[in-house]
Design a protein around this motif. Structure first.
Motif, PDB file in Angstrom:
ATOM      1  N   GLU A   1       0.829  -1.202   0.000  1.00 22.98           N
ATOM      2  CA  GLU A   1       0.000   0.000   0.000  1.00 22.98           C
ATOM      3  C   GLU A   1       0.869   1.261   0.000  1.00 22.98           C
ATOM      4  O   GLU A   1       0.566   2.235  -0.690  1.00 22.98           O
ATOM      5  CB  GLU A   1      -0.948   0.006   1.198  1.00 22.98           C
ATOM      6  CG  GLU A   1      -2.017  -1.064   1.097  1.00 22.98           C
ATOM      7  CD  GLU A   1      -2.998  -1.032   2.258  1.00 22.98           C
ATOM      8  OE1 GLU A   1      -3.036  -0.018   2.994  1.00 22.98           O
ATOM      9  OE2 GLU A   1      -3.727  -2.019   2.425  1.00 22.98           O
TER      10      GLU A   1
ATOM     11  N   VAL B   1       1.402   4.596  -2.668  1.00 25.29           N
ATOM     12  CA  VAL B   1       1.484   6.010  -2.314  1.00 25.29           C
ATOM     13  C   VAL B   1       2.682   6.653  -3.013  1.00 25.29           C
ATOM     14  O   VAL B   1       2.562   7.704  -3.649  1.00 25.29           O
ATOM     15  CB  VAL B   1       1.567   6.212  -0.787  1.00 25.29           C
ATOM     16  CG1 VAL B   1       1.860   7.665  -0.428  1.00 25.29           C
ATOM     17  CG2 VAL B   1       0.288   5.735  -0.116  1.00 25.29           C
ATOM     18  N   TRP B   2       3.862   6.008  -2.889  1.00 25.39           N
ATOM     19  CA  TRP B   2       5.061   6.574  -3.523  1.00 25.39           C
ATOM     20  C   TRP B   2       4.851   6.690  -5.038  1.00 25.39           C
ATOM     21  O   TRP B   2       5.212   7.705  -5.635  1.00 25.39           O
ATOM     22  CB  TRP B   2       6.302   5.732  -3.245  1.00 25.39           C
ATOM     23  CG  TRP B   2       6.612   5.396  -1.826  1.00 25.39           C
ATOM     24  CD1 TRP B   2       7.152   4.226  -1.376  1.00 25.39           C
ATOM     25  CD2 TRP B   2       6.450   6.211  -0.648  1.00 25.39           C
ATOM     26  NE1 TRP B   2       7.302   4.266  -0.007  1.00 25.39           N
ATOM     27  CE2 TRP B   2       6.883   5.463   0.468  1.00 25.39           C
ATOM     28  CE3 TRP B   2       5.953   7.485  -0.431  1.00 25.39           C
ATOM     29  CZ2 TRP B   2       6.857   5.964   1.767  1.00 25.39           C
ATOM     30  CZ3 TRP B   2       5.904   7.991   0.863  1.00 25.39           C
ATOM     31  CH2 TRP B   2       6.364   7.232   1.944  1.00 25.39           C
TER      32      TRP B   2
ATOM     33  N   ASN C   1       2.048   7.036  -6.761  1.00 25.49           N
ATOM     34  CA  ASN C   1       1.117   8.114  -7.075  1.00 25.49           C
ATOM     35  C   ASN C   1       1.776   9.480  -6.910  1.00 25.49           C
ATOM     36  O   ASN C   1       1.652  10.348  -7.786  1.00 25.49           O
ATOM     37  CB  ASN C   1      -0.127   7.992  -6.199  1.00 25.49           C
ATOM     38  CG  ASN C   1      -1.128   9.092  -6.461  1.00 25.49           C
ATOM     39  OD1 ASN C   1      -1.168  10.077  -5.718  1.00 25.49           O
ATOM     40  ND2 ASN C   1      -1.924   8.943  -7.505  1.00 25.49           N
TER      41      ASN C   1
ATOM     42  N   ARG D   1      -4.763   7.764  -1.382  1.00 21.69           N
ATOM     43  CA  ARG D   1      -3.435   7.781  -0.759  1.00 21.69           C
ATOM     44  C   ARG D   1      -3.508   8.354   0.656  1.00 21.69           C
ATOM     45  O   ARG D   1      -2.838   7.870   1.558  1.00 21.69           O
ATOM     46  CB  ARG D   1      -2.441   8.582  -1.594  1.00 21.69           C
ATOM     47  CG  ARG D   1      -2.236   8.088  -3.003  1.00 21.69           C
ATOM     48  CD  ARG D   1      -2.065   6.567  -3.121  1.00 21.69           C
ATOM     49  NE  ARG D   1      -2.265   6.165  -4.503  1.00 21.69           N
ATOM     50  CZ  ARG D   1      -3.191   5.310  -4.914  1.00 21.69           C
ATOM     51  NH1 ARG D   1      -4.015   4.741  -4.072  1.00 21.69           N
ATOM     52  NH2 ARG D   1      -3.288   4.995  -6.182  1.00 21.69           N
ATOM     53  N   ARG D   2      -4.344   9.360   0.842  1.00 20.36           N
ATOM     54  CA  ARG D   2      -4.501   9.929   2.188  1.00 20.36           C
ATOM     55  C   ARG D   2      -5.116   8.882   3.123  1.00 20.36           C
ATOM     56  O   ARG D   2      -4.731   8.779   4.288  1.00 20.36           O
ATOM     57  CB  ARG D   2      -5.365  11.187   2.137  1.00 20.36           C
ATOM     58  CG  ARG D   2      -5.433  11.878   3.489  1.00 20.36           C
ATOM     59  CD  ARG D   2      -6.208  13.159   3.423  1.00 20.36           C
ATOM     60  NE  ARG D   2      -5.299  14.272   3.669  1.00 20.36           N
ATOM     61  CZ  ARG D   2      -5.667  15.523   3.724  1.00 20.36           C
ATOM     62  NH1 ARG D   2      -6.911  15.873   3.499  1.00 20.36           N
ATOM     63  NH2 ARG D   2      -4.796  16.466   3.992  1.00 20.36           N
TER      64      ARG D   2
ATOM     65  N   ILE E   1      -2.413   6.399   4.185  1.00 21.07           N
ATOM     66  CA  ILE E   1      -1.523   6.967   5.204  1.00 21.07           C
ATOM     67  C   ILE E   1      -2.246   7.048   6.550  1.00 21.07           C
ATOM     68  O   ILE E   1      -1.663   6.746   7.600  1.00 21.07           O
ATOM     69  CB  ILE E   1      -0.989   8.341   4.758  1.00 21.07           C
ATOM     70  CG1 ILE E   1      -0.157   8.203   3.480  1.00 21.07           C
ATOM     71  CG2 ILE E   1      -0.192   9.006   5.864  1.00 21.07           C
ATOM     72  CD1 ILE E   1       1.019   7.252   3.576  1.00 21.07           C
TER      73      ILE E   1
ATOM     74  N   LEU F   1      -0.981  12.835   5.418  1.00 24.07           N
ATOM     75  CA  LEU F   1      -0.507  13.269   4.105  1.00 24.07           C
ATOM     76  C   LEU F   1      -0.969  14.697   3.909  1.00 24.07           C
ATOM     77  O   LEU F   1      -2.158  14.991   4.056  1.00 24.07           O
ATOM     78  CB  LEU F   1      -1.074  12.364   3.002  1.00 24.07           C
ATOM     79  CG  LEU F   1      -0.836  12.796   1.548  1.00 24.07           C
ATOM     80  CD1 LEU F   1       0.657  12.868   1.226  1.00 24.07           C
ATOM     81  CD2 LEU F   1      -1.540  11.844   0.589  1.00 24.07           C
TER      82      LEU F   1
ATOM     83  N   VAL G   1       4.505  13.041   3.640  1.00 21.86           N
ATOM     84  CA  VAL G   1       3.933  11.874   4.310  1.00 21.86           C
ATOM     85  C   VAL G   1       4.602  11.774   5.671  1.00 21.86           C
ATOM     86  O   VAL G   1       5.826  11.770   5.773  1.00 21.86           O
ATOM     87  CB  VAL G   1       4.194  10.583   3.494  1.00 21.86           C
ATOM     88  CG1 VAL G   1       3.729   9.354   4.270  1.00 21.86           C
ATOM     89  CG2 VAL G   1       3.533  10.660   2.126  1.00 21.86           C
TER      90      VAL G   1
END
Length: 169
Positions: free
Chosen positions: A61, A65-66, A68, A134-135, A138, A145, A158
């Motif tokens: 997951e 994030v990275w 995106n 993504r938020r 996190i 984020l 992040v």
């Protein structure tokens, strides 16, 4: 080719059981950069890595994030510019920043970038789900984020707790 194949294997097989693993955040960032190498070929990538402890995360997951954040920076630059990736630890929190020197997010748009289905991309180019999801990822890690932006500087930050902190899904 060997580096890309290795990165794909790493990226596709990590964390299949969806369990938290004490991970090296730099390793995940480097895997993502290897996978996106073709898109970043005319962009300067600066690594400003600090010393980070291993952090308990859902690796697959976090790799999303990275991916995106780095892809968004690459797209904002239109193929030319600089992306800096900074890491540090501050007050028991691991911090990863993805910074680009592109045009920035307009001030009237910035408050909306994490809203579901909000996008500034042309029709058919984006769903408006990326940053909101993504938020959430996190937040699932007990982190945060955030974004700061102006012309010539956009920073997605992040923040992840170094110690394990369980958060309801």
């Amino acid at each position: 080719i060997q580096r890309i194949v290795g990165a794909l294997k790493s990226y596709s097989h990590l964390d299949q059981q969806a369990t938290r693993t004490e991970a090296d955040l730099h390793e995940g960032l480097e895997t993502t950069l290897a996978l996106l190498h073709h898109a970043l070929r005319d962009i300067v990538v600066e690594r400003r890595y600090g010393v980070l402890p291993r952090v308990p995360v859902y690796v697959d997951e976090l790799n999303q994030v990275w991916t995106n954040l780095i892809q968004n920076a690459q797209q904002a630059l239109g193929g030319k510019g600089t992306i800096a990736i900074e890491t540090l630890v501050e007050d028991g929190t691991a911090i990863v920043r993805v910074i680009d020197d592109g045009p920035g997010v307009p001030p009237d748009v910035l408050p909306r970038i994490f809203e579901p289905f909000f996008t500034t991309k042309p029709e058919g180019k984006g769903t408006g789900l990326g940053l909101g999801i993504r938020r959430q990822i996190i937040a699932k890690h007990g982190g945060d984020l955030r974004c700061e932006s102006r012309a010539g500087y956009t920073c997605f930050e992040v923040r992840l707790p170094v110690g394990r902190r369980e958060v309801a899904a």
